[in-house]
Design a protein around this motif. Structure first.
Motif, short mmCIF file in Angstrom:
data_model
loop_
_atom_site.label_atom_id
_atom_site.label_comp_id
_atom_site.label_asym_id
_atom_site.label_seq_id
_atom_site.Cartn_x
_atom_site.Cartn_y
_atom_site.Cartn_z
N SER A 96 58.83 74.90 3.90
CA SER A 96 57.90 76.02 4.01
C SER A 96 57.56 76.64 2.67
CB SER A 96 58.49 77.09 4.95
OG SER A 96 59.74 77.56 4.44
N ASP A 97 58.39 76.38 1.65
CA ASP A 97 58.13 76.89 0.30
C ASP A 97 57.41 75.86 -0.57
OD1 ASP A 97 60.21 75.09 0.10
OD2 ASP A 97 61.39 76.28 -1.30
N GLY A 98 57.03 74.74 0.02
CA GLY A 98 56.32 73.70 -0.71
C GLY A 98 57.20 72.65 -1.35
N CYS A 99 58.52 72.80 -1.29
CA CYS A 99 59.43 71.85 -1.91
C CYS A 99 59.37 70.50 -1.20
CB CYS A 99 60.86 72.39 -1.86
SG CYS A 99 62.10 71.32 -2.63
N PRO A 100 59.17 69.39 -1.94
CA PRO A 100 59.17 68.07 -1.30
C PRO A 100 60.59 67.67 -0.88
CG PRO A 100 58.88 67.85 -3.67
CD PRO A 100 58.84 69.32 -3.37
N LEU A 101 60.74 67.20 0.34
CA LEU A 101 62.03 66.85 0.92
C LEU A 101 61.94 65.46 1.53
CD1 LEU A 101 62.65 70.28 2.69
CD2 LEU A 101 63.65 69.54 0.52
N TYR A 102 63.07 64.76 1.58
CA TYR A 102 63.11 63.36 1.98
C TYR A 102 63.88 63.19 3.29
CZ TYR A 102 64.47 58.46 2.02
OH TYR A 102 64.69 57.15 2.40
N ALA A 103 63.45 62.23 4.08
CA ALA A 103 64.21 61.84 5.29
C ALA A 103 64.02 60.36 5.55
CB ALA A 103 63.76 62.65 6.50
N ALA A 104 65.05 59.73 6.09
CA ALA A 104 64.96 58.35 6.55
C ALA A 104 64.82 58.35 8.06
CB ALA A 104 66.22 57.58 6.15
N VAL A 105 64.07 57.39 8.58
CA VAL A 105 63.86 57.26 10.02
C VAL A 105 64.38 55.91 10.47
CG1 VAL A 105 62.14 57.18 11.87
CG2 VAL A 105 61.82 58.74 9.94
N ILE A 106 65.29 55.93 11.44
CA ILE A 106 65.80 54.70 12.05
C ILE A 106 65.22 54.66 13.46
CG2 ILE A 106 67.83 53.36 12.69
CD1 ILE A 106 69.36 54.78 10.52
N ARG A 107 64.29 53.76 13.68
CA ARG A 107 63.47 53.79 14.89
C ARG A 107 64.23 53.41 16.15
NH1 ARG A 107 59.37 50.47 11.90
NH2 ARG A 107 58.00 51.91 10.81
N HIS A 108 63.78 54.00 17.24
CA HIS A 108 64.22 53.60 18.57
C HIS A 108 63.80 52.15 18.80
CE1 HIS A 108 64.96 53.64 22.81
NE2 HIS A 108 63.72 53.77 23.18
N THR A 109 64.74 51.32 19.27
CA THR A 109 64.47 49.89 19.40
C THR A 109 63.94 49.50 20.78
OG1 THR A 109 66.79 49.53 20.03
CG2 THR A 109 66.21 49.26 17.71
N GLY A 110 63.94 50.44 21.73
CA GLY A 110 63.46 50.13 23.07
C GLY A 110 62.06 50.65 23.31
N GLU A 111 61.67 50.67 24.56
CA GLU A 111 60.36 51.19 24.93
C GLU A 111 60.41 52.71 24.94
OE1 GLU A 111 57.49 49.59 25.47
OE2 GLU A 111 58.54 47.80 24.77
N PRO A 112 59.40 53.38 24.36
CA PRO A 112 59.38 54.85 24.37
C PRO A 112 59.23 55.39 25.78
CG PRO A 112 57.29 53.99 23.57
CD PRO A 112 58.22 52.82 23.68
N ALA A 113 59.95 56.48 26.06
CA ALA A 113 59.85 57.15 27.36
C ALA A 113 58.79 58.24 27.25
CB ALA A 113 61.20 57.76 27.75
N ALA A 114 57.72 58.13 28.04
CA ALA A 114 56.60 59.06 27.94
C ALA A 114 57.07 60.49 28.14
CB ALA A 114 55.55 58.70 28.99
N GLY A 115 56.70 61.36 27.21
CA GLY A 115 57.02 62.78 27.32
C GLY A 115 58.41 63.15 26.90
N ALA A 116 59.25 62.19 26.49
CA ALA A 116 60.66 62.49 26.21
C ALA A 116 60.84 62.84 24.74
CB ALA A 116 61.53 61.31 26.61
N GLU A 117 60.47 64.05 24.35
CA GLU A 117 60.61 64.45 22.96
C GLU A 117 62.07 64.45 22.52
OE1 GLU A 117 58.66 68.12 22.10
OE2 GLU A 117 56.81 67.08 21.61
N HIS A 118 62.98 64.70 23.48
CA HIS A 118 64.38 64.75 23.11
C HIS A 118 64.94 63.36 22.81
CE1 HIS A 118 63.98 64.66 27.53
NE2 HIS A 118 64.94 63.76 27.45
N ARG A 119 64.10 62.33 22.81
CA ARG A 119 64.52 61.02 22.34
C ARG A 119 64.58 60.98 20.81
NH1 ARG A 119 67.04 58.00 26.23
NH2 ARG A 119 65.82 57.99 28.14
N VAL A 120 64.26 62.09 20.17
CA VAL A 120 64.39 62.20 18.71
C VAL A 120 65.69 62.93 18.39
CG1 VAL A 120 63.39 63.14 16.60
CG2 VAL A 120 61.91 62.18 18.37
N LEU A 121 66.52 62.30 17.56
CA LEU A 121 67.82 62.84 17.18
C LEU A 121 67.83 63.04 15.67
CD1 LEU A 121 70.87 63.44 17.65
CD2 LEU A 121 71.25 60.95 17.64
N VAL A 122 67.97 64.30 15.22
CA VAL A 122 68.04 64.63 13.80
C VAL A 122 69.49 64.87 13.44
CG1 VAL A 122 67.35 66.26 12.00
CG2 VAL A 122 65.74 65.66 13.82
#
Length: 285
Positions: free
Chosen positions: A19-45
C-alpha cells in the motif's frame, strides 16, 4: 473462474506493490487439479518465519497442491522483498501487505498462515481484515510480550540490527540461534545468500511496534484456526495452548515444533498431515 484464471496468468512468481508502493515478491505453486468454481478458499497463503525467506516453505507447500494454489510471499524485508526503511516495518504495514497481495491476485478471501513472524502477520490480518481470511494455519506462534519483555525484545533486535550493519547477517544471527530449534538455524543460514543486509537490519525495527498488548485481543477471531505450538522462549507452548482456548474456532494440533527437525523437508513431513486434516475436516469447502 476469476481467481484461478488470474493466478494461472501470473505464472510461478510475481511482484506486487504494498500500500506504500514498495515492490514485494511472492512465489506461486499452482493447484494441480481442476479448479472448483467459486472456491476462493482454494488459495492458501503461507508466510515464512523471521530470518528465512519463502524457500523455507516450498516443501510444505507442495503437500497441498492437489487441493490448493499456494502463494508464498517473501515478507517485507526478507528475500526479494527488499525494504531498507525501518519506518516501513510495522505490523499494520505487514497486514496491509497481505491484503495488497490478495487484491493483486484478485482473491477476496484466502486461507492465511505461516511460521513465527508469519503467524503474527496472519493474526493481525485476521483481526484487522476479518472478511479477507477464510481460515488460519499457525506454526510456532510468536510471544505476545508484557511491557518488560517488550523492552528486552527491543534491545535484542536493536543489537541484532547493529551487528548486521557492522558485520553482516550471519554475525547478526550467531548469538541468537543456539536458543532456537535447529531447523530455524538451517532455514536462516540457507536464506542469507538471498538476503539484503540493509533490508534485514531494517526489518528488526518491528521490535519497536506492538503486535498485540495481550492475547485476549485475539478472541475476536472467528475464522477456523489451527495452532501448532512452538517450544522456545520466543514461541511459547503455553501461549499456543491459551490461544486455542480463547479463539472460538481454535484447534490445538497434536504435533509441535521439535528439536529433531533439521531441514525444510523434515518441517514439511512433520506438519503437513495435521494441516491437511484441519483443512479437509474443519475448513468448509
Amino acid at each position: 473462474m476469476v481467481v484461478q484464471a488470474g493466478l494461472e496468468a501470473k505464472g510461478k512468481e510475481l511482484v506486487f506493490r504494498g500500500s506504500d508502493g514498495c515492490p514485494l515478491y511472492a512465489a506461486v505453486i499452482r493447484h494441480t487439479g481442476e479448479p472448483a468454481a467459486g472456491a476462493e478458499h482454494r488459495v492458501l497463503v503461507l508466510m515464512h518465519g523471521g530470518g528465512p525467506d519463502h524457500h523455507s516453505l516450498v516443501p510444505l507447500a507442495r503437500h497441498f497442491t492437489d487441493r490448493y494454489t499456494v502463494v508464498l510471499p517473501d515478507i517485507r524485508g526478507y528475500g526479494r522483498s527488499v525494504c531498507t526503511d525501518p519506518a516501513r516495518h510495522t505490523w499494520a504495514q505487514y497486514s496491509n501487505d497481505v491484503v495488497s497481495l490478495l487484491d493483486y491476485l484478485g482473491v477476496h478471501r484466502a486461507i492465511v498462515g505461516g511460521a513465527g513472524i508469519g503467524t503474527t502477520i496472519s493474526l493481525r490480518t485476521a483481526v484487522t481484515y476479518p472478511g479477507r481470511v477464510h481460515a488460519l494455519v499457525l506454526i510456532s506462534v510468536e510471544d505476545i510480550e508484557d511491557d518488560q519483555a517488550k523492552e528486552a525484545e527491543i534491545a535484542l533486535l536493536d543489537s541484532f540490527a547493529a551487528r548486521v550493519r557492522a558485520e553482516g547477517i550471519e554475525a547478526g544471527w550467531e548469538p541468537l540461534l543456539n536458543n532456537l530449534p535447529p531447523i530455524v538455524g538451517v532455514m536462516v543460514r540457507e536464506a542469507i545468500p538471498r538476503s539484503d543486509p540493509a533490508s534485514i537490519a531494517a526489518a528488526a525495527a518491528i521490535g519497536h511496534d506492538r503486535s498485540f498488548r495481550h492475547p485476549g485481543e485475539l478472541a475476536v477471531i472467528t475464522a477456523p484456526t489451527l495452532i501448532i505450538p512452538g517450544i522456545d522462549e520466543r514461541h511459547p507452548t503455553a501461549l499456543a495452548e491459551h490461544l486455542a482456548r480463547i479463539i472460538p474456532k481454535g484447534r490445538l494440533a497434536s504435533v509441535t515444533m521439535s528439536a529433531d527437525l533439521y531441514t525444510a523437508d523434515d518441517f514439511a513431513r512433520a506438519f503437513a498431515p495435521a494441516i491437511r486434516d484441519f483443512l479437509v475436516n474443519e475448513v468448509s469447502t
